[in-house]
Design an enzyme around this catalytic site. Structure first.
Site, PDB file in Angstrom:
ATOM      1  N   GLY A  11      42.386 -23.337  -7.759  1.00  0.00           N
ATOM      2  CA  GLY A  11      41.583 -23.733  -8.919  1.00  0.00           C
ATOM      3  C   GLY A  11      42.371 -23.608 -10.209  1.00  0.00           C
ATOM      4  O   GLY A  11      41.825 -23.252 -11.251  1.00  0.00           O
ATOM      5  N   SER A  13      43.887 -26.021 -11.875  1.00  0.00           N
ATOM      6  CA  SER A  13      43.967 -27.219 -12.715  1.00  0.00           C
ATOM      7  C   SER A  13      43.227 -27.034 -14.040  1.00  0.00           C
ATOM      8  O   SER A  13      43.555 -27.683 -15.026  1.00  0.00           O
ATOM      9  CB  SER A  13      43.386 -28.425 -11.965  1.00  0.00           C
ATOM     10  OG  SER A  13      42.148 -28.098 -11.387  1.00  0.00           O
ATOM     11  N   VAL A  63      39.784 -25.929  -0.558  1.00  0.00           N
ATOM     12  CA  VAL A  63      39.946 -24.564  -0.043  1.00  0.00           C
ATOM     13  C   VAL A  63      38.964 -24.257   1.089  1.00  0.00           C
ATOM     14  O   VAL A  63      39.171 -23.310   1.855  1.00  0.00           O
ATOM     15  CB  VAL A  63      39.819 -23.492  -1.165  1.00  0.00           C
ATOM     16  CG1 VAL A  63      40.855 -23.701  -2.248  1.00  0.00           C
ATOM     17  CG2 VAL A  63      38.417 -23.440  -1.750  1.00  0.00           C
ATOM     18  N   ASN A  89      40.932 -18.110  -6.875  1.00  0.00           N
ATOM     19  CA  ASN A  89      40.136 -18.346  -8.086  1.00  0.00           C
ATOM     20  C   ASN A  89      39.204 -19.545  -7.967  1.00  0.00           C
ATOM     21  O   ASN A  89      38.206 -19.612  -8.683  1.00  0.00           O
ATOM     22  CB  ASN A  89      41.108 -18.525  -9.264  1.00  0.00           C
ATOM     23  CG  ASN A  89      40.440 -19.147 -10.471  1.00  0.00           C
ATOM     24  OD1 ASN A  89      39.743 -18.473 -11.235  1.00  0.00           O
ATOM     25  ND2 ASN A  89      40.614 -20.462 -10.650  1.00  0.00           N
ATOM     26  N   TYR A 154      25.593 -18.303  -5.257  1.00  0.00           N
ATOM     27  CA  TYR A 154      26.792 -17.896  -6.003  1.00  0.00           C
ATOM     28  C   TYR A 154      26.944 -16.366  -5.984  1.00  0.00           C
ATOM     29  O   TYR A 154      28.021 -15.836  -5.725  1.00  0.00           O
ATOM     30  CB  TYR A 154      26.658 -18.414  -7.434  1.00  0.00           C
ATOM     31  CG  TYR A 154      27.848 -18.191  -8.329  1.00  0.00           C
ATOM     32  CD1 TYR A 154      28.972 -19.009  -8.246  1.00  0.00           C
ATOM     33  CD2 TYR A 154      27.852 -17.162  -9.269  1.00  0.00           C
ATOM     34  CE1 TYR A 154      30.062 -18.804  -9.080  1.00  0.00           C
ATOM     35  CE2 TYR A 154      28.943 -16.955 -10.108  1.00  0.00           C
ATOM     36  CZ  TYR A 154      30.039 -17.786 -10.010  1.00  0.00           C
ATOM     37  OH  TYR A 154      31.117 -17.580 -10.837  1.00  0.00           O
ATOM     38  N   ALA A 156      25.728 -14.272  -3.808  1.00  0.00           N
ATOM     39  CA  ALA A 156      26.078 -13.833  -2.451  1.00  0.00           C
ATOM     40  C   ALA A 156      27.565 -14.063  -2.187  1.00  0.00           C
ATOM     41  O   ALA A 156      28.250 -13.212  -1.610  1.00  0.00           O
ATOM     42  CB  ALA A 156      25.225 -14.575  -1.425  1.00  0.00           C
ATOM     43  N   LYS A 158      29.982 -14.167  -4.399  1.00  0.00           N
ATOM     44  CA  LYS A 158      30.818 -13.297  -5.236  1.00  0.00           C
ATOM     45  C   LYS A 158      30.705 -11.834  -4.800  1.00  0.00           C
ATOM     46  O   LYS A 158      31.663 -11.075  -4.909  1.00  0.00           O
ATOM     47  CB  LYS A 158      30.430 -13.464  -6.714  1.00  0.00           C
ATOM     48  CG  LYS A 158      30.731 -14.861  -7.259  1.00  0.00           C
ATOM     49  CD  LYS A 158      32.214 -15.166  -7.209  1.00  0.00           C
ATOM     50  CE  LYS A 158      32.576 -16.507  -7.799  1.00  0.00           C
ATOM     51  NZ  LYS A 158      34.025 -16.777  -7.772  1.00  0.00           N
TER      52      LYS A 158
HETATM   53  P1  NAP Z   1      36.088 -24.463 -13.619  1.00  0.00           P
HETATM   54  O1  NAP Z   1      36.532 -24.600 -15.022  1.00  0.00           O
HETATM   55  O2  NAP Z   1      34.855 -25.171 -13.144  1.00  0.00           O
HETATM   56  O3  NAP Z   1      37.318 -24.855 -12.640  1.00  0.00           O
HETATM   57  C1  NAP Z   1      37.139 -24.810 -11.257  1.00  0.00           C
HETATM   58  C2  NAP Z   1      38.489 -24.926 -10.599  1.00  0.00           C
HETATM   59  O4  NAP Z   1      38.318 -24.790  -9.169  1.00  0.00           O
HETATM   60  C3  NAP Z   1      39.141 -26.284 -10.813  1.00  0.00           C
HETATM   61  O5  NAP Z   1      40.534 -26.079 -10.854  1.00  0.00           O
HETATM   62  C4  NAP Z   1      38.759 -27.058  -9.547  1.00  0.00           C
HETATM   63  O6  NAP Z   1      39.686 -28.101  -9.216  1.00  0.00           O
HETATM   64  C5  NAP Z   1      38.830 -25.952  -8.514  1.00  0.00           C
HETATM   65  N1  NAP Z   1      38.040 -26.203  -7.313  1.00  0.00           N
HETATM   66  C6  NAP Z   1      36.694 -26.366  -7.229  1.00  0.00           C
HETATM   67  N2  NAP Z   1      36.333 -26.591  -5.946  1.00  0.00           N
HETATM   68  C7  NAP Z   1      37.485 -26.562  -5.207  1.00  0.00           C
HETATM   69  C8  NAP Z   1      37.778 -26.752  -3.831  1.00  0.00           C
HETATM   70  N3  NAP Z   1      36.811 -26.998  -2.927  1.00  0.00           N
HETATM   71  N4  NAP Z   1      39.069 -26.666  -3.436  1.00  0.00           N
HETATM   72  C9  NAP Z   1      40.052 -26.438  -4.325  1.00  0.00           C
HETATM   73  N5  NAP Z   1      39.841 -26.237  -5.640  1.00  0.00           N
HETATM   74  C10 NAP Z   1      38.563 -26.307  -6.078  1.00  0.00           C
HETATM   75  O7  NAP Z   1      35.837 -22.914 -13.231  1.00  0.00           O
HETATM   76  P2  NAP Z   1      36.175 -21.572 -14.056  1.00  0.00           P
HETATM   77  O8  NAP Z   1      35.067 -21.302 -14.980  1.00  0.00           O
HETATM   78  O9  NAP Z   1      37.581 -21.598 -14.528  1.00  0.00           O
HETATM   79  O10 NAP Z   1      36.025 -20.512 -12.872  1.00  0.00           O
HETATM   80  C11 NAP Z   1      37.130 -20.068 -12.106  1.00  0.00           C
HETATM   81  C12 NAP Z   1      36.651 -18.933 -11.198  1.00  0.00           C
HETATM   82  O11 NAP Z   1      36.110 -17.876 -11.997  1.00  0.00           O
HETATM   83  C13 NAP Z   1      35.537 -19.364 -10.239  1.00  0.00           C
HETATM   84  O12 NAP Z   1      35.693 -18.695  -9.006  1.00  0.00           O
HETATM   85  C14 NAP Z   1      34.293 -18.863 -10.929  1.00  0.00           C
HETATM   86  O13 NAP Z   1      33.250 -18.612 -10.021  1.00  0.00           O
HETATM   87  C15 NAP Z   1      34.806 -17.583 -11.552  1.00  0.00           C
HETATM   88  N6  NAP Z   1      34.000 -17.123 -12.681  1.00  0.00           N
HETATM   89  C16 NAP Z   1      33.784 -17.918 -13.766  1.00  0.00           C
HETATM   90  C17 NAP Z   1      33.004 -17.440 -14.815  1.00  0.00           C
HETATM   91  C18 NAP Z   1      32.713 -18.260 -16.030  1.00  0.00           C
HETATM   92  O14 NAP Z   1      31.878 -17.801 -16.846  1.00  0.00           O
HETATM   93  N7  NAP Z   1      33.352 -19.388 -16.237  1.00  0.00           N
HETATM   94  C19 NAP Z   1      32.431 -16.167 -14.719  1.00  0.00           C
HETATM   95  C20 NAP Z   1      32.683 -15.395 -13.595  1.00  0.00           C
HETATM   96  C21 NAP Z   1      33.471 -15.881 -12.579  1.00  0.00           C
HETATM   97  P3  NAP Z   1      39.527 -29.615  -9.872  1.00  0.00           P
HETATM   98  O15 NAP Z   1      39.953 -29.485 -11.321  1.00  0.00           O
HETATM   99  O16 NAP Z   1      40.462 -30.437  -9.058  1.00  0.00           O
HETATM  100  O17 NAP Z   1      38.086 -29.984  -9.742  1.00  0.00           O
END
Ligand code: NAP
Length: 246
Positions: A11, A13, A63, A89, A154, A156, A158
């Site tokens: 993740g 990108s 993934v 991630n 989500y 569950a 995490k």
């Molecule tokens: P985001 O901006 O939505 O980015 C998601 C990333 O995951 C993108 O790079 C996407 O690739 C990739 N991805 C999604 N599904 C995938 C798959 N099936 N296979 C491979 N790659 C996949 O998310 P984020 O906010 O940066 O979150 C990153 C992590 O932190 C996640 O695990 C999220 O649950 C966790 N998190 C986020 C927050 C928050 O407030 N943002 C809080 C707590 C935890 P593409 O660009 O190709 O779609």
């Protein structure tokens, strides 16, 4: 020393994963950027890594697809050398109240967020054992600690990542490999930008530090966990949440 070693970040990108890739590159780590389908965004991350003086390769891979993850881990090791740091991630949300949540919504989130991390751990495991060194960091969430209405799937996934982290930490500790989780709070990325302003304001009011976190806030902690200085931390869950879950 992290310099010259390889990190695989899923993740990477966009959002938190991109910030982690760029932060690790600043430590001299070469980065395998794994993403789902957004090639332009992945290439932008790769460009940033290269500007920091490190190597970057982009790999499109779902993934949740175990066979694809197995093939990818072999490819990365062949093209970039042994994986020293694995950062799980990649994550998705499919929020709904449980009564409206279909089984497919539950499965899709578990498959990406939890099983995705398991697939990468399984397919890098023997490489880590051979190296007798390395770091695994799983990106969980405060929601995995606190729960959240509308996010049963989500939360569950995490919470599951925390159990996975502690179990693998125990398995790999005898070989000097550390396995930790980071639990971000409310971070400003594409994932949270979709929320209405009123919901964001209500969430911010619950954060003792009174602001959303940045992807950089999370990346700093991940970089520390990947460093030599974090060699005596394993099986921990570090919240990066402005005090939200304390
Ligand atoms: P985001 O901006 O939505 O980015 C998601 C990333 O995951 C993108 O790079 C996407 O690739 C990739 N991805 C999604 N599904 C995938 C798959 N099936 N296979 C491979 N790659 C996949 O998310 P984020 O906010 O940066 O979150 C990153 C992590 O932190 C996640 O695990 C999220 O649950 C966790 N998190 C986020 C927050 C928050 O407030 N943002 C809080 C707590 C935890 P593409 O660009 O190709 O779609």
């Amino acid at each position: 020393m992290m310099n010259g070693k390889t990190a695989l970040v899923t993740g990477a990108s966009r959002g938190i994963g991109r910030a982690i890739a760029l932060r690790l590159a600043r430590e001299g780590m070469n980065v395998a950027i794994v993403y789902a389908g957004n090639t332009a965004a992945a290439e932008e991350t790769a460009q940033g890594v290269r500007e920091a003086g490190a190597q970057a390769n982009c790999y499109a891979c779902d993934v949740a697809d175990e066979a694809a993850v197995g093939a990818l881990c072999k490819r990365v090791a062949a093209e970039m050398g042994p994986i020293y740091a694995l950062v799980n991630n990649a994550g998705i949300t499919r929020d709904k109240l449980a009564a409206q949540m279909k089984e497919e919504d539950f499965d899709a989130v578990l498959d990406v967020n939890l099983k995705g991390a398991f697939h990468f751990i399984r397919h890098t495991y023997s490489g880590f054992l051979r190296q007798r060194a390395g770091r695994i960091v799983n990106i969980s969430s405060v929601v995995g600690l606190m729960g959240n209405a509308g996010q049963a799937n989500y939360a569950a996934s995490k919470a599951g990542l925390i159990g996975l982290t502690k179990s693998i930490a125990r398995e790999l500790a005898p070989r000097g490999i550390t396995v930790n989780a980071v639990a971000p709070g409310f971070i400003d990325t594409d994932m949270t930008r979709v929320l209405p302003e009123a919901a964001k304001d209500a969430l911010t009011a619950q954060i003792p530090l009174k602001r959303l976190g940045s992807a950089q806030d999370v990346a700093e902690v991940v970089a520390f966990l990947c460093s030599d200085g974090a060699g005596y931390l394993t099986g921990t869950v570090i919240p990066v949440d402005g005090g939200m879950a304390m």
